[in-house]
Design a protein around this motif. Structure first.
Motif, PDB file in Angstrom:
ATOM      1  N   ARG A  15       0.840  -1.201   0.000  1.00  0.00           N
ATOM      2  CA  ARG A  15       0.000   0.000   0.000  1.00  0.00           C
ATOM      3  C   ARG A  15       0.872   1.246   0.000  1.00  0.00           C
ATOM      4  O   ARG A  15       1.787   1.373   0.814  1.00  0.00           O
ATOM      5  CB  ARG A  15      -0.925   0.012   1.213  1.00  0.00           C
ATOM      6  CG  ARG A  15      -1.855  -1.183   1.306  1.00  0.00           C
ATOM      7  CD  ARG A  15      -2.822  -1.038   2.453  1.00  0.00           C
ATOM      8  NE  ARG A  15      -3.752   0.066   2.230  1.00  0.00           N
ATOM      9  CZ  ARG A  15      -4.616   0.476   3.159  1.00  0.00           C
ATOM     10  NH1 ARG A  15      -4.652  -0.101   4.348  1.00  0.00           N
ATOM     11  NH2 ARG A  15      -5.440   1.473   2.891  1.00  0.00           N
TER      12      ARG A  15
ATOM     13  N   LEU B 188      -4.581  -0.309   8.656  1.00  0.00           N
ATOM     14  CA  LEU B 188      -3.599  -1.277   8.175  1.00  0.00           C
ATOM     15  C   LEU B 188      -3.815  -2.615   8.868  1.00  0.00           C
ATOM     16  O   LEU B 188      -4.148  -2.663  10.061  1.00  0.00           O
ATOM     17  CB  LEU B 188      -2.174  -0.775   8.458  1.00  0.00           C
ATOM     18  CG  LEU B 188      -1.782   0.554   7.801  1.00  0.00           C
ATOM     19  CD1 LEU B 188      -0.458   1.041   8.353  1.00  0.00           C
ATOM     20  CD2 LEU B 188      -1.698   0.386   6.298  1.00  0.00           C
TER      21      LEU B 188
ATOM     22  N   ILE C 126       2.689  -3.872  12.745  1.00  0.00           N
ATOM     23  CA  ILE C 126       1.468  -3.075  12.855  1.00  0.00           C
ATOM     24  C   ILE C 126       0.639  -3.643  14.006  1.00  0.00           C
ATOM     25  O   ILE C 126       0.311  -4.831  14.015  1.00  0.00           O
ATOM     26  CB  ILE C 126       0.652  -3.137  11.550  1.00  0.00           C
ATOM     27  CG1 ILE C 126       1.531  -2.722  10.362  1.00  0.00           C
ATOM     28  CG2 ILE C 126      -0.578  -2.253  11.658  1.00  0.00           C
ATOM     29  CD1 ILE C 126       2.062  -1.318  10.420  1.00  0.00           C
TER      30      ILE C 126
END
Length: 398
Positions: free
Chosen positions: A341, A361, A397
């Protein structure tokens, strides 16, 4: 390309130009039914009455995206304006109308400098001035029937007016595109065929750039690259580096190559050499009057730290922060690539080495790249044909 403030930026720039030409009377942007009373006294009204899509850019990839990536289409707009003048003295209104038309006629292109000057205070977050495609003004001829229908729709008596269209305004999509991980190996030596149309030429020429490891597409400040050349004179040379995005030029003196040499080693200057796309050429004269052709040379950013934390006040979103060895300069376009992304960084108000993006995310460990003006930080060990690991290329993340 630009953000959603582009329409307002065009209007502000046109108002500023017309106001400067009139030298006093105000320039309003009210609907025609309210324009006569928008301000007291003489004034000119510039009304945006329609925004259409530009078909030439509707399905085209945004400028600057590398081949093989899947960007979101831009919103390509054609803006239609109606210009009219108002005064208690109709003769004075005609004077204002003629001056305003001349202001738009004399400059058919809105330059980046003019847009920036007109929006620096009122629209500081606008980045229309960075758009690569020029914004052009043309007078639009409307039929008598179109004019009658338009003023009837406005619900106000007909007024002497002139229509203009402004094109093209490219607005970036708010949704991120996809940027696949780079190909580790392209074939033998990682090189594509090289076409050379005239083998009989005796003029010095550059044929290509070879990076330290096959497969590399950029170098870091302080690295050495090899310039492939032909017909080089056996005299001291000067390599001129010119950045394609910001006004930076660097001259690097080189020793005289051996007679018949086909390669020249170029040591790039160290930090603070700006990252991004450069071109390089060679000169054998002190005044630079005789130069070779230019070749593209990528100088990549280097990431020194990564961090990912939950975004403050935005549940489900994560802020990823990248710290670079070299600051990204005002006027450069930067993006953080989290996995596949691409997340654009807001236009910079000052030079900075710390860049942050916020988005929804997926949780887990992922690779992160920094892209500056289309040149990415390296996340692969090209010599080994594997991806790098560690805190400067991977982040978790939450």
């Amino acid at each position: 390309m630009s953000n959603s403030l582009a329409i307002a930026a065009v209007t502000a720039t046109l108002r500023t130009r017309i106001f400067a030409r009139l030298g006093g009377p105000q320039v309003t942007v009210a609907p025609p039914n309210r324009a006569p009373d928008a301000v007291g006294g003489d004034h000119v009204n510039l009304f945006l009455y329609r925004a259409d899509l530009n078909p030439a850019f509707r399905n085209a990839d945004p400028p600057g995206w590398p081949p093989g990536e899947a960007p979101r289409p831009v919103l390509p707009l054609v803006l239609h304006y109606l210009l009219a003048a108002y005064s208690d003295d109709e003769g004075k209104a005609h004077e204002l109308f003629g001056a305003a038309m001349l202001a738009l006629h004399d400059g058919a292109v809105l330059s980046g400098e003019e847009i920036r000057a007109a929006t620096a205070v009122s629209l500081p977050s606008s980045d229309l001035h960075l758009q690569a495609e020029r914004v052009k003004i043309t007078q639009e001829t409307l039929s008598q029937d179109d004019i009658a229908k338009m003023w009837t729709a406005f619900g106000t008596p007909f007024r002497m007016s002139s229509a203009y269209q402004v094109t093209v305004v490219l607005i970036d999509s708010a949704r991120p595109g996809t940027s696949p991980l780079p190909v580790l190996r392209r074939g033998a030596d990682g090189r594509s065929p090289v076409a050379h149309p005239d083998t009989a030429s005796l003029a010095p020429a550059l044929l290509g750039v070879r990076y330290a490891v096959p497969g590399q597409v950029s170098a870091l400040p302080g690295d050495s690259v090899t310039l492939l050349a032909e017909n080089l004179p056996a005299v001291a040379l000067t390599a001129r580096l010119r950045h394609l995005r910001v006004p930076r030029t660097v001259d690097v003196p080189l020793p005289a190559p051996a007679a018949g040499a086909t390669e020249v080693e170029l040591a790039l200057p160290g930090v603070p050499l700006p990252t991004g796309p450069w071109v390089v050429d060679l000169s054998a004269t002190a005044d630079g009057s005789s130069r070779t052709n230019e070749l593209a040379l990528g100088v990549g950013p280097s990431v020194t730290a990564l961090a990912a934390v939950p975004a403050s006040g935005a549940p489900g979103r994560t802020t990823v922060t990248v710290t670079a060895a070299q600051p990204v300069l005002t006027g450069q376009r930067a993006a953080v690539l989290v996995g596949a992304r691409q997340l654009a960084v807001d236009p910079l108000a000052a030079d900075t080495a710390t860049l942050s993006v916020t988005a929804e995310l997926p949780s887990g460990q992922t690779r992160v790249r920094l892209r500056v003006d289309g040149v990415d930080s390296e996340i692969a060990d090209r010599a080994a044909g594997t991806f790098l690991t560690g805190p400067t290329v991977e982040v978790t993340i939450p």
